[in-house]
Design a protein around this motif. Structure first.
Motif, PDB file in Angstrom:
ATOM      1  N   SER A 116     -84.502  53.729 -75.496  1.00 22.27           N
ATOM      2  CA  SER A 116     -83.588  52.820 -75.751  1.00 22.27           C
ATOM      3  C   SER A 116     -82.862  52.568 -74.164  1.00 22.27           C
ATOM      4  O   SER A 116     -82.886  53.270 -73.388  1.00 22.27           O
ATOM      5  N   LYS A 124     -76.239  54.339 -65.652  1.00 18.42           N
ATOM      6  CA  LYS A 124     -75.185  55.510 -65.725  1.00 18.42           C
ATOM      7  C   LYS A 124     -74.726  56.189 -64.339  1.00 18.42           C
ATOM      8  O   LYS A 124     -73.703  56.442 -64.215  1.00 18.42           O
ATOM      9  N   HIS A 277     -74.098  41.978 -74.476  1.00 25.54           N
ATOM     10  CA  HIS A 277     -75.035  42.893 -74.821  1.00 25.54           C
ATOM     11  C   HIS A 277     -74.792  43.458 -76.527  1.00 25.54           C
ATOM     12  O   HIS A 277     -75.702  43.281 -77.258  1.00 25.54           O
ATOM     13  N   GLY A 292     -82.576  54.011 -80.038  1.00 22.71           N
ATOM     14  CA  GLY A 292     -82.381  55.435 -79.606  1.00 22.71           C
ATOM     15  C   GLY A 292     -81.290  55.968 -80.595  1.00 22.71           C
ATOM     16  O   GLY A 292     -81.031  57.277 -80.531  1.00 22.71           O
ATOM     17  N   VAL A 294     -78.138  56.118 -80.970  1.00 27.25           N
ATOM     18  CA  VAL A 294     -76.941  56.566 -80.731  1.00 27.25           C
ATOM     19  C   VAL A 294     -75.842  55.581 -81.054  1.00 27.25           C
ATOM     20  O   VAL A 294     -74.366  55.874 -80.832  1.00 27.25           O
ATOM     21  N   TYR A 304     -70.682  53.153 -80.891  1.00 23.96           N
ATOM     22  CA  TYR A 304     -70.588  53.840 -79.416  1.00 23.96           C
ATOM     23  C   TYR A 304     -70.460  52.551 -78.289  1.00 23.96           C
ATOM     24  O   TYR A 304     -69.705  52.766 -77.602  1.00 23.96           O
TER      25      TYR A 304
HETATM   26  C1  HEM Z   1     -83.078  43.145 -77.981  1.00 27.35           C
HETATM   27  C2  HEM Z   1     -82.407  43.350 -77.120  1.00 27.35           C
HETATM   28  C3  HEM Z   1     -81.703  44.802 -76.907  1.00 27.35           C
HETATM   29  C4  HEM Z   1     -81.088  45.329 -78.137  1.00 27.35           C
HETATM   30  C5  HEM Z   1     -81.284  44.974 -79.577  1.00 27.35           C
HETATM   31  C6  HEM Z   1     -80.225  46.497 -77.392  1.00 27.35           C
HETATM   32  C7  HEM Z   1     -79.842  47.419 -78.701  1.00 27.35           C
HETATM   33  C8  HEM Z   1     -79.134  48.722 -77.922  1.00 27.35           C
HETATM   34  C9  HEM Z   1     -78.449  49.511 -78.642  1.00 27.35           C
HETATM   35  C10 HEM Z   1     -78.553  49.784 -80.312  1.00 27.35           C
HETATM   36  C11 HEM Z   1     -77.917  50.454 -77.692  1.00 27.35           C
HETATM   37  C12 HEM Z   1     -77.436  51.870 -77.942  1.00 27.35           C
HETATM   38  C13 HEM Z   1     -78.232  52.863 -78.121  1.00 27.35           C
HETATM   39  C14 HEM Z   1     -79.045  53.033 -79.312  1.00 27.35           C
HETATM   40  O1  HEM Z   1     -78.690  53.469 -80.399  1.00 27.35           O
HETATM   41  O2  HEM Z   1     -80.217  52.686 -79.214  1.00 27.35           O
HETATM   42  C15 HEM Z   1     -78.071  50.092 -76.399  1.00 27.35           C
HETATM   43  C16 HEM Z   1     -77.599  50.595 -75.150  1.00 27.35           C
HETATM   44  C17 HEM Z   1     -77.852  50.290 -74.204  1.00 27.35           C
HETATM   45  N1  HEM Z   1     -78.751  49.190 -73.724  1.00 27.35           N
HETATM   46 FE1  HEM Z   1     -79.603  47.679 -74.824  1.00 27.35          FE
HETATM   47  N2  HEM Z   1     -80.519  46.473 -76.126  1.00 27.35           N
HETATM   48  C18 HEM Z   1     -81.189  45.432 -75.945  1.00 27.35           C
HETATM   49  C19 HEM Z   1     -81.298  44.899 -74.480  1.00 27.35           C
HETATM   50  C20 HEM Z   1     -81.035  45.499 -73.340  1.00 27.35           C
HETATM   51  C21 HEM Z   1     -81.229  45.268 -72.108  1.00 27.35           C
HETATM   52  C22 HEM Z   1     -82.115  43.857 -71.666  1.00 27.35           C
HETATM   53  C23 HEM Z   1     -80.681  46.013 -71.327  1.00 27.35           C
HETATM   54  C24 HEM Z   1     -80.767  46.058 -69.887  1.00 27.35           C
HETATM   55  C25 HEM Z   1     -81.231  47.138 -69.120  1.00 27.35           C
HETATM   56  C26 HEM Z   1     -80.048  47.030 -72.039  1.00 27.35           C
HETATM   57  C27 HEM Z   1     -79.399  48.158 -71.440  1.00 27.35           C
HETATM   58  C28 HEM Z   1     -78.774  48.917 -72.375  1.00 27.35           C
HETATM   59  C29 HEM Z   1     -78.024  50.059 -71.863  1.00 27.35           C
HETATM   60  C30 HEM Z   1     -77.593  50.317 -70.609  1.00 27.35           C
HETATM   61  C31 HEM Z   1     -77.411  50.746 -72.851  1.00 27.35           C
HETATM   62  C32 HEM Z   1     -76.385  51.906 -72.709  1.00 27.35           C
HETATM   63  C33 HEM Z   1     -75.052  51.407 -72.643  1.00 27.35           C
HETATM   64  C34 HEM Z   1     -74.083  52.684 -72.440  1.00 27.35           C
HETATM   65  O3  HEM Z   1     -74.357  53.656 -72.610  1.00 27.35           O
HETATM   66  O4  HEM Z   1     -72.874  52.274 -72.398  1.00 27.35           O
HETATM   67  N3  HEM Z   1     -80.301  46.753 -73.468  1.00 27.35           N
HETATM   68  N4  HEM Z   1     -78.820  49.043 -76.376  1.00 27.35           N
END
Ligand code: HEM
Length: 347
Positions: A116, A124, A277, A292, A294, A304
């Motif tokens: 994730s 971070k 996002h 992930g 979380v 979160y």
């Molecule tokens: C289909 C596209 C996406 C979906 C559905 C998605 C979904 C999520 C979800 C649900 C989380 C929370 C962690 C978890 O439970 O897995 C997350 C965290 C995060 N995602 Fe995405 N994401 C997508 C695309 C992206 C893209 C393109 C990036 C670019 C790097 C990204 C960067 C992050 C980051 C940095 C976090 C952590 C944020 C924090 O800790 O404040 N995501 N994402």
């Protein structure tokens, strides 16, 4: 040295050979997985550039004095503006990923568990180097939790180490604290910095309209600029930041003002990215748990990512300064000596 060519210089063999969809390994042909991989890789490359700029700004800010005559401040402003421009682009890149439909995503989504974006160590590190403290974060230490869907032990150590080093925020605070314009020696015995602040507070309170709670504002003013400071900033740092905002038109404050504005812009663009996002994931996976795991929603509580959007601001203290500004024409008098100083560059 032999002539260099385009693809050798850019190591295109390695970069363009690094996209490996996993769906074929499961016997599935998921067309959009390539877009998903390329998008994330592009993000990580831009994160790398932001960290590179952040490190160079940290290096300049760590010097005992920042010399305007050598262009130090100009370099800082230019690089923080660049970081903000990159975040603006990263926000817009979500448009491209949103051309993937939820059904297209479902074709390969389950193959990614428990990987994730939460595990993006560069993301971070950017937050930590800019100065987001664990205590100010939504969920505290949770943002670098290990285990299922979390970060690795090595990444955890890496992020923790960045948190213990000077950050943009701690160095900005120190720089504001040592700013000379509110130091007694430039003022007169009749017009001390303390008297200026009292006169300013009076003018500020008089400027409030009837919808404002005067008493709260008066107490908050004293708390922020005299007693406790605000967030991660001391009262002295907050006073200097206010002074820069008020006298931004004077030559000596033009670059410091642009520095503060660039930091605000960086913070705002990062928050806009967080929001976009969040919206993207809402339309992509609805209320389902992230890969992930979380982002679960607590009972009557934010998930979160919703909590992170609200709490994880980098420079909210600077934005809050606007609460305490007044019209230029109402500014109290300051000594001629200080005005003269404001007219020239200093080191
Ligand atoms: C289909 C596209 C996406 C979906 C559905 C998605 C979904 C999520 C979800 C649900 C989380 C929370 C962690 C978890 O439970 O897995 C997350 C965290 C995060 N995602 Fe995405 N994401 C997508 C695309 C992206 C893209 C393109 C990036 C670019 C790097 C990204 C960067 C992050 C980051 C940095 C976090 C952590 C944020 C924090 O800790 O404040 N995501 N994402």
């Amino acid at each position: 040295m032999p002539d260099i060519d385009y693809s050798t210089y850019l190591r295109l063999h390695e970069v363009l050979g690094a996209q490996h969809p996993v769906s074929p390994l499961h016997g599935v042909e998921a067309h959009d997985e390539m877009l998903f991989i390329v998008t994330h890789q592009v993000y990580e490359l831009w994160f790398k550039q932001i960290i590179y700029e952040l490190d160079s700004v940290l290096e300049v800010l760590q010097r005992d004095s920042i010399d305007d005559n050598t262009g130090d401040m100009g370099i800082i402003v230019q690089r923080v503006n660049r970081m903000a421009a990159i975040w603006r682009l990263l926000g817009r890149q979500i448009d491209i990923l949103e051309t993937m439909s939820p059904l297209d995503f479902l074709e390969f989504r389950n193959f990614l568990m428990p990987a994730s974006g939460f595990q993006s160590v560069q993301f971070k590190l950017i937050e930590a180097k800019a100065g987001l403290r664990v205590a100010s974060r939504y969920g505290g230490e949770y943002y670098k939790h290990m285990g299922h869907g979390g970060v690795s032990e090595t990444d955890h150590a890496h992020i923790t180490a960045a948190e213990t080093r000077p950050t943009i925020k701690t160095l900005l605070r120190a720089w504001l604290e040592r700013m000379p314009y509110l130091m007694k020696k430039l003022w007169t015995s009749d017009l001390t910095p303390r008297r200026f602040l009292t006169a300013y507070r009076r003018a500020y309170l008089a400027s409030l309209n009837n919808l404002e709670d005067r008493e709260t504002r008066r107490d908050e003013f004293s708390r922020i600029f005299v007693r406790d400071g605000h967030g991660d900033f001391t009262p002295a740092a907050m006073r200097s930041a206010l002074f820069i905002m008020l006298y931004r038109d004077y030559p000596v404050f033009q670059l410091p003002y642009q520095f503060l504005v660039a930091l605000l812009e960086f913070d705002e663009q990062l928050s806009i990215w967080r929001y976009r996002h969040l919206m993207m994931l809402s339309r992509m996976i609805g209320l389902r748990v992230g890969t992930g795991g979380v982002n679960r929603e607590g009972k009557n509580k934010d998930s979160y990512l919703e909590g992170a959007l609200k709490s994880n601001r980098l420079f909210a203290e600077l934005a809050d300064l606007s609460t305490y500004l007044i019209e230029r024409r109402m500014l109290p008098q300051i000594p001629v000596g200080v005005l003269r100083e404001l007219g020239f560059a200093h080191s």
